[in-house]
Each structure stands twice: as C-alpha cells, then as structure tokens.
Write a protein that holds these residues in place. Structure first.
Motif, PDB file in Angstrom:
ATOM      1  N   UNK A   1       0.803  -1.230   0.000  1.00 24.86           N
ATOM      2  CA  UNK A   1       0.000   0.000   0.000  1.00 24.86           C
ATOM      3  C   UNK A   1       0.835   1.279   0.000  1.00 24.86           C
ATOM      4  N   UNK A   2       2.082   1.202   0.438  1.00 26.84           N
ATOM      5  CA  UNK A   2       2.947   2.375   0.496  1.00 26.84           C
ATOM      6  C   UNK A   2       4.070   2.217  -0.534  1.00 26.84           C
ATOM      7  N   UNK A   3       5.298   2.612  -0.196  1.00 28.12           N
ATOM      8  CA  UNK A   3       6.422   2.428  -1.107  1.00 28.12           C
ATOM      9  C   UNK A   3       6.805   0.953  -1.158  1.00 28.12           C
ATOM     10  N   UNK A   4       7.015   0.440  -2.354  1.00 25.11           N
ATOM     11  CA  UNK A   4       7.479  -0.942  -2.449  1.00 25.11           C
ATOM     12  C   UNK A   4       8.875  -1.065  -1.851  1.00 25.11           C
ATOM     13  N   UNK A   5       9.768  -0.113  -2.213  1.00 24.43           N
ATOM     14  CA  UNK A   5      11.120  -0.083  -1.654  1.00 24.43           C
ATOM     15  C   UNK A   5      11.448   1.366  -1.324  1.00 24.43           C
ATOM     16  N   UNK A   6      11.925   1.618  -0.098  1.00 25.28           N
ATOM     17  CA  UNK A   6      12.276   2.971   0.332  1.00 25.28           C
ATOM     18  C   UNK A   6      13.700   2.960   0.881  1.00 25.28           C
ATOM     19  N   UNK A   7      14.576   3.841   0.336  1.00 24.35           N
ATOM     20  CA  UNK A   7      15.975   3.918   0.756  1.00 24.35           C
ATOM     21  C   UNK A   7      16.292   5.336   1.196  1.00 24.35           C
ATOM     22  N   UNK A   8      17.115   5.441   2.257  1.00 23.70           N
ATOM     23  CA  UNK A   8      17.531   6.749   2.747  1.00 23.70           C
ATOM     24  C   UNK A   8      18.924   6.654   3.372  1.00 23.70           C
ATOM     25  N   UNK A   9      19.531   7.830   3.537  1.00 22.34           N
ATOM     26  CA  UNK A   9      20.752   7.977   4.341  1.00 22.34           C
ATOM     27  C   UNK A   9      21.868   7.015   3.928  1.00 22.34           C
ATOM     28  N   UNK A  10      22.316   7.148   2.685  1.00 19.54           N
ATOM     29  CA  UNK A  10      23.503   6.469   2.163  1.00 19.54           C
ATOM     30  C   UNK A  10      23.323   4.954   2.040  1.00 19.54           C
TER      31      UNK A  10
ATOM     32  N   UNK B   1       5.452   4.933  -4.242  1.00 19.72           N
ATOM     33  CA  UNK B   1       6.540   4.746  -5.204  1.00 19.72           C
ATOM     34  C   UNK B   1       6.957   3.274  -5.258  1.00 19.72           C
ATOM     35  N   UNK B   2       7.329   2.824  -6.453  1.00 16.32           N
ATOM     36  CA  UNK B   2       7.942   1.505  -6.558  1.00 16.32           C
ATOM     37  C   UNK B   2       9.321   1.522  -5.926  1.00 16.32           C
ATOM     38  N   UNK B   3      10.142   2.519  -6.319  1.00 18.97           N
ATOM     39  CA  UNK B   3      11.427   2.784  -5.680  1.00 18.97           C
ATOM     40  C   UNK B   3      11.409   4.219  -5.191  1.00 18.97           C
ATOM     41  N   UNK B   4      11.649   4.428  -3.908  1.00 18.76           N
ATOM     42  CA  UNK B   4      11.707   5.766  -3.327  1.00 18.76           C
ATOM     43  C   UNK B   4      13.116   5.939  -2.767  1.00 18.76           C
TER      44      UNK B   4
ATOM     45  N   UNK C   1       4.900   8.686  -8.734  1.00 15.82           N
ATOM     46  CA  UNK C   1       5.879   8.157  -9.699  1.00 15.82           C
ATOM     47  C   UNK C   1       6.365   6.764  -9.310  1.00 15.82           C
ATOM     48  N   UNK C   2       6.643   5.953 -10.317  1.00 10.29           N
ATOM     49  CA  UNK C   2       7.144   4.607 -10.038  1.00 10.29           C
ATOM     50  C   UNK C   2       8.518   4.655  -9.396  1.00 10.29           C
ATOM     51  N   UNK C   3       9.390   5.542  -9.890  1.00  8.43           N
ATOM     52  CA  UNK C   3      10.737   5.687  -9.334  1.00  8.43           C
ATOM     53  C   UNK C   3      10.919   7.146  -8.933  1.00  8.43           C
ATOM     54  N   UNK C   4      11.143   7.382  -7.648  1.00  6.41           N
ATOM     55  CA  UNK C   4      11.316   8.734  -7.097  1.00  6.41           C
ATOM     56  C   UNK C   4      12.752   8.873  -6.605  1.00  6.41           C
TER      57      UNK C   4
END
Length: 823
Positions: A259-268, A284-287, A310-313
């Motif tokens: 329901x939210x981001x499929x994959x979420x990455x942050x901070x290096x 997002x698919x990739x955030x 967007x699919x890729x953010x």
C-alpha cells in the motif's frame, strides 16, 4: 499437571556408565545423560526449565503431533548450550522478559518444534558460538519477536514459519548473521524481517513475507542482507526499507501488493536488484532519498501502480541506475529532482505512462541511452534551471509530446527519434534551452520542433517528416539552426542563429529553404506547455470517440454502482442532452447549449470521485472531451503562499486537466468564512476566467458538503453561472452498505456465513451516523476489520478447511464505536 516418564538410552561404550532407564522428570534424566544419549519423552506436560549442556538427543514420540509440552511457569522453557538434537516438542513460555527457546552455544539440530508462547522471543539465538540448524519449526508469539538472532549468533533456518509475532517476525541485531531457506513470515505486528546494526546480516533463499503490520523487510544502521527468489507482499507499510548505510541485494525477488512504497531507501543506503519485479504499489515503486543513497537495477520490472505517484522517485542527491529494465502501467515512470540527484538508464523500456515518463527538476540530471519510451503523455520533461542531462539514441513513440524543455533547463539530446506525437515532437518554452543533434520527428499531429520566444536552443542535423502543422516552428527570438531538414517540399532549412549572432544569418522570424523562401514563423502563443494527455495506442481509431470506451459501456459501469439512484438519473439526463445535441448538429439543426460543469454535494464516501471519473469517460466517449481523464485537486494544490503564485498553480492544474475533468474536492475551502486576505479567492477568480476562456476544453466539477457548497457558489458572481446543475449524493442506507461489503467479499474471495448478512444490516443500522461517518468508506473498513478478525480466529486452527478460510461470521464484526457521553 499431566506428566509422563522419560526414558534414557545410553549411547556410550563404557560398561560402567549404565544410565539407561526411566526417570520421572526431564531434569532428573538430563542430570545423568551424557553426550550421545537419547532421551525419549512420553506424552504429557512438563512444567520444567530445561538446560541441555551435553550433545544428547531429546525427542517426543515420533508423529506425536505436539503431545509433549514443555511449559514452565516462567523463565526459559529450553536452553541449549551444546550440539544436541531436539525433535517433535511443543514449547510454551509465559515470561515476557525471556525467550521460550534459547540457543547459547554449539550447533544443535532443532527439528519439527512448535513454539507457541507469550515471551520476549519465540526462538532466540545468542552469542558467537551459537549456530543451530533449525528445520520445519513453527513459531507463534503474539507478545514479542518470532525469531531473534543477536550478539554474533548465526545458524540456518530451513522451512520454518513465523505465524504470528507481536513485534518483528525475525529480528537480527548485534552482529547476528543467520541464513533462511524456504521460510515464511506472516502476521507480525512489526516488520516481517528486521536487521539492524553494523556487522548484522542475513541471507534468505526462497522465503516469503506477507500480511505484516510494518515493513516487509527493514534494514538499518549499517546492516546487510541478501535475498534470493523471495517474495514480499501484502504489508501494511513499505515493502522493503533501508536506512543509514544499509546494504541489500535482491535477486529474482517479487515485491507486490504494497500500500505504500514498495522499496524505500535513505541515508547512504545501497540497493542492488537483479531480475526482480516490483508491482502493484500504492506510492513509489522505488523511493530513493539523500546524498550517497544508490540503487543499481538490472533486468528488473516495475509496473502496475495502484496510486498516483511516480514509479521511481529520486531526490535530495540520490542516484539510481537502471539497465535493461521495464517500467510500465504507472502514473509517472521516473521522477528525479534536486541538485545532485541523478538517474542513469540504459537499454530500458518506459511504457503505458499516464503522465510523464521522465521528469527532471530542481537541478537534477537524467542520462538515458538507447531507451524506448512509448504510450506516455510526455516522453521526457526537463522542467527548470539547472536541470539537464543527456538522451542519446532513444526512441519516443505514441505520446502527446515527445520532449518538453522549460524554465532554463538545458539538456542534450542526440540521435533521438519521436514518432507519432499528438502534439509537438520537441517543445521548448518559458526560457528553456537544450541542444538537439541528429534528432528526428515523424508523423506528428502538431509541429516537429516547436521552440517558443526567447528560448536559446540549438538544433543541428535534425530532420522532420509528415508533421501536420509543420516541421519547425520558431518564434522571433529563435534558436540556432544548422543543417536541419524537413520533407516540406524537400526543403532544407537555411542555417541561422539567434539575433545578434554571426553575420550572414537569416533574418529573424523567417525560415528559408534552399532555393525558396520558407514560411514566416508564427507568433508564439501565450499558453503554457501542451497538455499532458495520453494518446491512444498505435492502431487505435483517430478522434475523441476512439479514445474512450463507448458511452453505453460507461453508463453500464455507472449503473453498476451501489445506490446513487438520483445521481444516475441526473448524469443520464445530462448525457442524453449532449447526445441529442450532437445528433441535431449532425442533422444540420441547432443544438441547445449544455453547460457541463457540475457541483457535487454530499458526505464523504458517497462516490463523488468515482462518478466524476465516469462522467469524464462518458463525455470522452461522446466526443465532447478529448480524453476524459480526471485530475483531482484540493485547496493545497491551488493556493500558493504569496501573491501571484495561486494563479500560476490554478492555471497549471487547469492545463493538466485539459481534455478531461478537473475535480476540486472540498472546494468550499477556497473561500473560508473568515477568509480576510486569504489567497483562495484568487484561485476562484482565476478558475472562473479559465472556465469561460476554455469552456470546451475542460469540465470542472466542484465537490463538498451540501451547506458549505451552497455558500461557495455565492463567493463570486461568476461561480454559480458557470455550473449547470448541482447533484446531491445521499448517504448510503444499511442495505446499500451491506451490498458494498458483499461486493468486497466477492472481490477478495470471501463469503458471508449464515446470519452474517442480517448481523451486518443490524450493525449498519445501529452505527452512529455523525459527521465522521464514511458511507462507502465505512463499509470497506468494516469488511477489512472482519477480515482481520477472521484471520486472528483462523490462525489458531492447525488445518483450516476451505470454508473456514473463506466464511465470515457475525463474530467477525467489529464492535460498534461507543457513543459520546451526554453532557
């Protein structure tokens, strides 16, 4: 307490060590057992805290099905400190400060254990010397972690299942490094799998994580993980999250129904994907966020977004690389923004994109090599100053506009081809720049290259063919052109520069072909960039009627909605007027003017947005609107923070809706009763003028509560006159709410058991109908609550039948909310 006897079989060779026999307690048996001894436990419940210090075998009767229960009152039920073998036991714990099963040392083999407990952890592996092999074990721990591996612990878990956990399903920290093979984790309140801390890691092969309240997989604080052929789906939060220098490799994985981001990455954090599919995600698919954060994806597919994101953010300085990937059936494909953010795309396909395939803004960079973009509203849009990058060897097909460059953006395009755009192939406006080399436009319904006034663009060796409105359209202050050609009379454009350029240039405003004088460039229109409206797929019939399904089909979908009888009559009356007017015009008769703008009033959850979307599609099928798409906005999308910004925002929203429906939810918020110097009035004034100037291009629907909308219609003399009629959406009755639940159940493959329909009718009749009542939304939430309570009930069954897995009963209904106490 029911307790059996324990038989000990000596496994040694020394004759004097005679310990074989039966013992009344496990503790007594373990006190005499040594390495190699086998302890066979008779069925019963043992209220003992067991400690295995020797490499013994501890087992229940084969095929006992949990007949041996180790269930102490408190503390750890079973502690293993040796390379023992433990089989066919049922472990229970009640100590929320301790695990039910603790492995502290050795390489024990734990097979066919059922851990059903209310403990800090179901199974805990602690310490660098602990390396168990855990096979076919099941953990149910609604009070804590399912499986915890920490403080350097490791081991292999094969075909294990965490069926419930009050925290993370599997938790790895403090340098733990387990391996999971063919395991399943579901119904965890926290993350399905959580890995945190430097030195912590996990390898998973063929595992499945689903139906968890938190993220499916959560990696943080320098932890690492590798997942191969794994599936993550049906989470309540993000599918996979990485934070603070986390590292993850996904190979052959499937992340879906998130329901939210499929994959979420942050901070290096760093993510590497190969042969992985990301599908059906709500955001997002990739955030990807923050400097140093990076994604490298090869041979992956991202598709079927269920939201409007967007699919890729990519933002805040992050980097993404896509190689041989496919992104399709999404609102926007790639959205890269902020200085330092970058996307590199090679040999990839971006298709069936409702809005923009590649959007670059706020100083970001996009590099696309040998990519294919098709069936999008806009192929690529470089939006503002500092935004740029390179498109090389790319093809863009079946779009509204191929490439847009605006507001000082300065990309480089080399050897790119735009085929069959509905409007311009390449469009440069509002001070955009750009260098176009060896680019081609073929079969445009508008211009090939359309460069607006004041844009310092360079065109070199470009070519146009079969462009309906002309190959090149330059304003007075035009671009620099060299060796460009078009098929208009076989002409070649004379080289030219912007005014003030090299001597011998062509006179500004005149395009000159070899041997003949070309046409005078038309003045640049004052309108914003072309509308981003999707174009029909190749092979579709031209014209508005081909851009949407037949009106009969749309009206059938309207009729299929639960309730809303008066709404359906109003919409049918409108469409009948429009259809008859169209036929009268075809017959050479005068047609009555029908104002198509509408006011929708009613409570939340009564279907206003759904009907607005269908109304747009109906008008498109009748040829009244070009596409019939819906653009939904509210006050926050229209009202700016300073003078002048509101008009710009409102114009941009109107342009996005061109050819379709602009739906303004809670429109009364644009004119609050204590408005004072509120900028919402500016949005209303701007909207009224746009509706008059472009009355045939956009249908505007304003929606909100009945009383508030009546006040809204009086705030501007032109507002009430612009809307043809008001359609009121009444609240749903109990029977209609029941029908919605029945539809939800059918869609998700559930059935209502005996008495459930009547219980639902009673429930909805007694449900308080205050201002917060959500109508259809309440019905859907009720169904979701029933499914959740059903899951909690059925999860306790060892082998549930198909009926037990599908039938919802009155007991699954949530409790009615308490009424507020009387004053």
């Amino acid at each position: 307490m029911v307790q059996g006897t324990v038989q000990v079989t000596h496994g040694g060779t020394s004759r004097w060590r005679r310990r074989s026999g039966e013992y009344p307690t496990l503790t007594a048996a373990l006190a005499v057992a040594g390495d190699g001894d086998v302890l066979t436990i008779a069925p019963g419940t043992y209220r003992e805290n067991l400690v295995l210090d020797h490499a013994v075998t501890l087992r229940g009767p084969e095929g006992g099905g949990g007949s041996v229960r180790i269930a102490p009152v408190d503390g750890v039920a079973l502690t293993v400190r040796a390379s023992a073998v433990v089989q066919d036991l049922y472990l229970e714990g009640q100590d929320r400060a301790a695990p039910a099963l603790l492995v502290e040392d050795g390489c024990p083999e734990l097979t066919d254990l059922r851990v059903s407990t209310h403990s800090a952890a179901g199974i805990e592996v602690r310490g660098s010397g602990a390396r168990p092999l855990v096979r076919r074990c099941t953990v149910e721990n609604p009070a804590g972690v399912g499986i915890a591996v920490l403080d350097g612990g490791g081991g292999v878990f094969e075909e294990c299942e965490v069926v419930a956990a009050g925290q993370n399903g599997i938790s790895v920290r403090g340098g733990g490094r387990p391996r999971l093979e063919r395991c399943r984790v579901h119904h965890a309140t926290g993350a399905g799998i959580g890995i945190t801390g430097e030195g912590s890691g996990l390898e998973a092969l063929g595992c499945e994580v689903y139906e968890v309240k938190g993220a499916g997989v959560q990696i943080a604080a320098r932890a690492t993980a590798r997942l191969t052929d794994c599936s993550v789906h049906r989470t309540s939060a993000d599918g996979v999250t990485l934070d603070t220098d986390a590292v993850l490799t996904l190979t052959g994985c499937d992340i879906h129904d998130i329901p939210e981001n499929a994959v979420d990455l942050r901070s290096r954090s760093v993510l590497t994907l190969s042969r992985t599919t990301v599908r059906r995600f709500g955001r997002n698919g990739l955030s990807v966020w923050d400097p140093g954060t990076r994604v490298d994806a090869e041979s992956c597919e991202i598709h079927d977004s269920t939201g409007d994101y967007p699919a890729v953010w990519i933002s805040d300085g992050a980097t993404v690389s896509l190689d041989s990937c496919r992104v399709h059936d999404v609102p926007d494909a790639l959205f890269v923004l902020d200085r330092g953010s970058r996307v590199d795309v090679v040999d990839s396909d971006l298709s069936q994109v409702r809005n923009t395939a590649v959007s670059v803004s706020d100083g970001a960079t996009a590099q696309l090599d040998d990519c294919r973009i098709r069936e999008a509203a806009t192929g690529a849009w470089f939006r503002d100053h500092g935004s740029g990058g390179t498109l090389a060897g790319c093809t863009i097909d079946a779009v509204q506009t191929g490439v847009i460059v605006t507001k000082g953006a300065d990309p480089t395009l080399e050897r790119c081809t735009v085929t069959s755009p509905a409007e311009a192939g390449f469009y440069v406006s509002a001070g955009g720049r750009g260098t176009f080399t060896a680019c081609r436009v073929t079969g445009s319904s508008g211009f090939g290259f359309h460069v607006m006034d004041g844009c310092r663009t360079t065109l070199t060796r470009c070519h146009t063919e079969r462009c309906a409105r002309g190959g090149y359209e330059f304003a007075e202050d035009g671009p620099t052109v060299a060796e460009c050609t078009g098929d208009e009379s076989g002409a070649r454009l004379t080289d030219r520069s912007v005014p003030g350029g090299a001597p011998g240039e062509a006179r500004p405003g005149i395009r000159t072909a070899t041997g003949t004088q070309g046409p005078v460039a038309r003045p640049a229109p004052a309108s914003p960039p072309p509308p981003t409206v999707p174009r029909p797929a190749d092979g579709a019939e031209d014209g508005p009627a081909a851009a949407a399904p037949a009106s009969g089909e749309m009206l059938g979908r309207l009729d299929a909605l639960v309730g809303l009888d008066s709404v359906k009559r109003e919409v049918r009356a409108l469409t009948d007027m429009i259809e008859v007017g169209r036929r009268r015009q075809q017959a050479g008769l005068k047609a009555a003017s029908v104002r198509r703008h509408l006011v929708f009033t009613g409570s939340p959850g009564t279907g206003k947005t759904t009907v607005a979307r269908l109304y747009g599609e109906i008008l498109a099928s009748l040829g009244v609107l070009e596409s019939g798409h819906l653009v939904e906005v509210s006050r926050v999308d229209l009202v700016g923070e300073h003078i002048g910004s509101t008009a710009i925002r409102t114009q941009e929203a109107f342009e996005r809706a061109r050819g379709g429906v602009l739906f303004i939810d809670e429109a009364y918020a644009l004119a609050p009763e204590d408005s004072g110097r509120d900028f919402g009035r500016e949005a209303i004034d701007t909207l009224v003028k746009l509706m008059e100037d472009h009355r045939d291009a956009v249908v505007v629907i304003v929606a909100g509560y009945t009383a508030e909308m009546e006040r809204f219609l009086t705030v501007n003399p032109g507002v009430a006159s612009r809307f043809s009629r008001t359609i009121t959406f009444g609240d749903y009755g109990p029977e209609e709410l029941l029908r919605i639940v029945e539809q939800q159940a059918e869609e998700h493959e559930y059935r209502l058991g005996e008495g459930t329909s009547q219980a639902l009718l009673t429930y909805f009749a007694e449900l308080p109908k205050g201002p917060a009542f959500g109508n259809g939304r309440t019905a859907r939430q009720t169904f979701e609550s029933m499914v959740e309570r059903h899951a909690g009930r059925v999860a306790q069954l060892a082998e549930p039948s198909t009926d037990e897995l599908t039938l919802l009963f009155p007991a699954d209904l949530p409790a009615l909310p308490a009424l507020p106490a009387p004053c």
